[in-house]
Structures are given as C-alpha cells and as structure tokens.
Design an enzyme around this catalytic site. Structure first.
Site, PDB file in Angstrom:
ATOM      1  N   HIS A   9       2.729 -79.496 -78.249  1.00 50.48           N
ATOM      2  CA  HIS A   9       2.522 -80.321 -77.058  1.00 50.48           C
ATOM      3  C   HIS A   9       3.587 -79.932 -76.030  1.00 50.48           C
ATOM      4  O   HIS A   9       4.549 -80.652 -75.775  1.00 50.48           O
ATOM      5  CB  HIS A   9       2.626 -81.798 -77.418  1.00 50.48           C
ATOM      6  CG  HIS A   9       2.422 -82.737 -76.261  1.00 50.48           C
ATOM      7  ND1 HIS A   9       1.306 -82.697 -75.458  1.00 50.48           N
ATOM      8  CD2 HIS A   9       3.193 -83.737 -75.764  1.00 50.48           C
ATOM      9  CE1 HIS A   9       1.395 -83.633 -74.532  1.00 50.48           C
ATOM     10  NE2 HIS A   9       2.547 -84.272 -74.687  1.00 50.48           N
ATOM     11  N   GLY A  28       4.006 -97.190 -73.639  1.00 49.99           N
ATOM     12  CA  GLY A  28       3.833 -98.215 -74.665  1.00 49.99           C
ATOM     13  C   GLY A  28       3.041 -99.405 -74.157  1.00 49.99           C
ATOM     14  O   GLY A  28       2.158 -99.919 -74.848  1.00 49.99           O
ATOM     15  N   ASN A  61       8.716 -87.976 -77.081  1.00 45.69           N
ATOM     16  CA  ASN A  61       8.862 -86.536 -76.876  1.00 45.69           C
ATOM     17  C   ASN A  61      10.249 -86.024 -77.261  1.00 45.69           C
ATOM     18  O   ASN A  61      11.212 -86.777 -77.212  1.00 45.69           O
ATOM     19  CB  ASN A  61       8.601 -86.186 -75.398  1.00 45.69           C
ATOM     20  CG  ASN A  61       7.128 -85.931 -75.131  1.00 45.69           C
ATOM     21  OD1 ASN A  61       6.455 -85.280 -75.913  1.00 45.69           O
ATOM     22  ND2 ASN A  61       6.630 -86.449 -74.015  1.00 45.69           N
TER      23      ASN A  61
END
Length: 307
Positions: free
Chosen positions: A176, A13, A121
C-alpha cells in the site's frame, strides 16, 4: 449481536464508525481516542444524525478506556499520525509502530479472540508488527490497503471508460504505497469485458499511474490524508467479517509460502469471512506482474527492517 471497536477517532476512524452505524453492520460500536473529548464529541454528533437518518446502532465512546472494548468481534485500528503533504507512509513508522503495539496489546486484554483490521500507516509494516509480535493467529490480522487502492483503481477506470461504476471490477495487490501497489490491468473488467479491450495502452497506463499516486494526490489537495474512502474501505472489510460474506478482498496478510514469499505481510486476494482470513487466493501472476510483486516485496522488507 455484533460488537466492533474502532481505536482512533480521527477522520478515518470516525468515518469507518459512521459507515458501520449507518449501514447497521454492527449492533454496538465503541470508539476510543487518546485525545480527550474527540471520540465523545464525534459519537454525540453521529447519534444526533441518527435522529434524522433513522439508524439505531448503539455507539459509545471514551478517552482510552479499553474496558469498553471487551468482547469485541472486530477491532479496527486507525491510531497514529496521518501523512502530511510530501510525506511518505514509511516516514510514519517510528511513531506509529509504538502507538499500534500499545493499542493492540491493550485490546487483547479484553478481546483475545477478536479479528483485527489494521488501517494505521504504513499499513504493510504495521500489519507485520501485529502479526509477528502479538501472538494473534495470522488469520485474525487483516491490513486494509488493497480495498482502498482497488477503489481508487476502479474510480479512474470509471472516468476513463465513462462507465457505470457498479459494473467495473478491478483489483490492486502488492504494497500500500505509491511505488509498491500493483493495479492488475489484465484482470480489470467492465461488465465482464476486459478493459484491455476497451482502453488504449496509453490510457490504461495513465489509469494505473493515477491510481498509484491516488493517496498522495488527495494529501496534496487536502493537506492531510484522505478519510471518506479509507473509512468506507475499513467498514467494507468489517462487514465481510461480521456477516460472513466471504468476499474476495485484496488485503495485507502474512504470507508463509504463498506467492513464493515467507515472513512478510503484503496485499493479495483473500477470502474474508467470520473468522478473518479464510483462504489466500493465488491468481497466477504473469511474468510482468511477478516482477512487480518481487519489487514490492523488496520495498516492504526494507521498511520492515527499520521496524
């Protein structure tokens, strides 16, 4: 005037916010974190760097004050725990699902029209969570996975070709994940020349294999997830939105019939512009690629079922 909020002031971030500020992609950046002092400290550090680097972006921070995010154009969600060595992205689902749902719900109170870029994730399932259970238009939810995987694919192609990185094009679709991503060898080029004509089958297969474990390789070396490339990839998606660049970006989006799939979020090429996902591009997968895509879909559905 463009306002972007980054939720989660961890390595990814903070890197995303720093890239946005340094490249003047947003006029105002808000960074929040649940842990007191983290967002505040990193923002002070960035603003002190601004004195040297010469950017004038307004960056503000807080510990969980979502009112500051009001009327954001784009909200980047990086919240959650990162992978440790030996962990799969899927092992993060229980903790991160609760975090992401809470974060998005609070953001929507103050920015109901924002485009959401999901980085947390496992990103395919977190994007599905946000797309299916928050009421946000599917065009305004973009999972950032394909940009990162494609950058790793191009990195390994660059090494194999001993090439100028600016002349390499490559795309990764699918999930992913270390076993679900699909580097599209057939479409990769160096200065317009297909890499299949420049590299042997063995070398190209190694490039693909290295790409698929690119994240795990870094986690093993660093002891935690990577952050420079993921943060930059998130900023790249944000830039295409706020500047209406309409880039074709491999992104995790909700499919409703495209690629023969329903009710799943997975990486495919999309046109990303001011309003988020403007068009899903069908690249016409061949037999081998379709089979790999189906396997990727099945793997993501298994994780979604856990959700």
């Amino acid at each position: 005037m463009v306002k972007v909020s980054v939720i989660g002031a961890g390595n990814v971030g903070a890197t995303c916010a720093n890239v946005l500020a340094f490249n003047r992609i947003a006029s105002t950046i808000v960074m929040l974190d649940v842990k007191e002092g983290i967002a505040e400290g990193k923002v002070i550090d960035m603003l002190q760097a601004a004195q040297t680097l010469g950017f004038e972006t307004n960056i503000i921070s807080s510990t969980n004050n979502y009112e500051l995010t009001a009327e954001s154009d784009v909200i980047v969600v990086t919240s959650g725990i990162p992978r440790g060595p030996g962990m799969t992205r899927e092992e993060l689902i229980g903790t991160n699902a609760n975090i992401v749902k809470s974060v998005v719900s609070q953001c929507l109170v103050y920015s109901p029209n924002a485009v959401f870029v999901i980085i947390s994730n496992p990103v395919d399932t977190m994007t599905y969570l946000v797309s299916r259970f928050t009421g946000i238009l599917k065009s305004k939810v973009i999972g950032m996975g394909g940009v990162l995987d494609s950058s790793r694919f191009k990195y390994y192609l660059r090494i194999a070709l001993k090439a100028n990185p600016s002349q390499i094009e490559g795309m990764v679709i699918g999930g992913h994940g270390d076993t679900t991503m699909i580097p599209l060898k057939r479409l990769a080029t160096y200065n317009g020349i297909p890499v299949t004509e420049l590299l042997s089958v063995d070398v190209l297969n190694k490039v693909v294999a290295d790409t698929m474990v690119g994240g795990a390789t870094l986690t093993g070396l660093l002891g935690t997830s990577a952050w420079y490339a993921p943060g930059a990839a998130g900023a790249y998606v944000v830039e295409s939105i706020v500047k209406d660049y309409k880039r074709i970006i491999p992104s995790c989006v909700l499919l409703e019939g495209e690629y023969g799939q329903e009710n799943i979020c997975i990486g495919v090429p999309v046109v990303v512009g001011r309003w988020g996902v403007e068009k899903i591009i069908d690249v016409g997968l061949n037999v081998e690629e379709k089979a790999l895509f189906e396997k990727s879909v099945e793997a993501i559905r298994r994780v979604n079922n856990i959700l």
